[in-house]
Design an enzyme around this catalytic site. Structure first.
Site, PDB file in Angstrom:
ATOM      1  N   GLU A  73       9.602 -37.541 -42.322  1.00  0.00           N
ATOM      2  CA  GLU A  73      10.320 -37.909 -43.301  1.00  0.00           C
ATOM      3  C   GLU A  73      10.941 -39.008 -44.049  1.00  0.00           C
ATOM      4  OE1 GLU A  73      11.883 -33.301 -41.368  1.00  0.00           O
ATOM      5  OE2 GLU A  73      13.878 -34.911 -42.188  1.00  0.00           O
TER       6      GLU A  73
ATOM      7  N   GLU B 239       0.033 -32.737 -40.732  1.00  0.00           N
ATOM      8  CA  GLU B 239      -1.731 -32.230 -40.804  1.00  0.00           C
ATOM      9  C   GLU B 239      -2.128 -33.759 -42.214  1.00  0.00           C
ATOM     10  OE1 GLU B 239       0.192 -28.362 -41.680  1.00  0.00           O
ATOM     11  OE2 GLU B 239       0.653 -31.013 -42.184  1.00  0.00           O
TER      12      GLU B 239
END
Length: 130
Positions: A41, A52
């Protein structure tokens, strides 16, 4: 190391101080190797990186450009599917029949193919002018 173990291990390394929602991903390349990624983040939402996408970046940086299966894990009541952007990223490197397993920490899992996750995926065929 199986995909599940790899995804569980990398999930612990996720950087999620804002949402506290850690995600781990493991993909198997056509070379048989496992590549992992976790969400990262950023205070300037939405500038973070999905798990991913991180796994795909590691795969490509290692010289592999085809994936044969993937697994995503998060601590949630239901299996968490890849976001739309990650579905397209997975489709870039995998065929329609590649299996994507989405699972929770307590083992609630669901497996779908890339075609089921992203029907009508935009692909190289759309770029052909001939």
């Amino acid at each position: 190391m199986p995909l599940l173990e790899a995804a569980i291990a990398v999930r612990e390394k996720a950087y999620a101080p804002y949402s506290n929602f850690k995600v781990g991903a493991a993909i198997r390349g056509a070379d048989g190797k496992i590549y992992t990624g976790c969400n990262v983040e950023n205070v300037a939402y939405p500038e973070g990186t999905c798990a991913e996408a991180g796994a795909i970046a590691l795969m490509v940086a290692s010289g592999e450009t085809r994936l044969t299966e993937a697994l995503v894990i998060a601590d949630s009541p239901l299996p968490v599917s890849p976001c739309g952007g990650c579905r397209q990223k997975l489709a870039e490197f995998g065929t329609a029949d590649v299996k994507i397993t989405m699972t929770t920490l307590d083992g609630n899992a669901r497996t779908m193919t890339l075609a089921e996750l992203l029907p009508g995926a935009f692909g190289q065929g759309h770029m052909d002018k001939g």
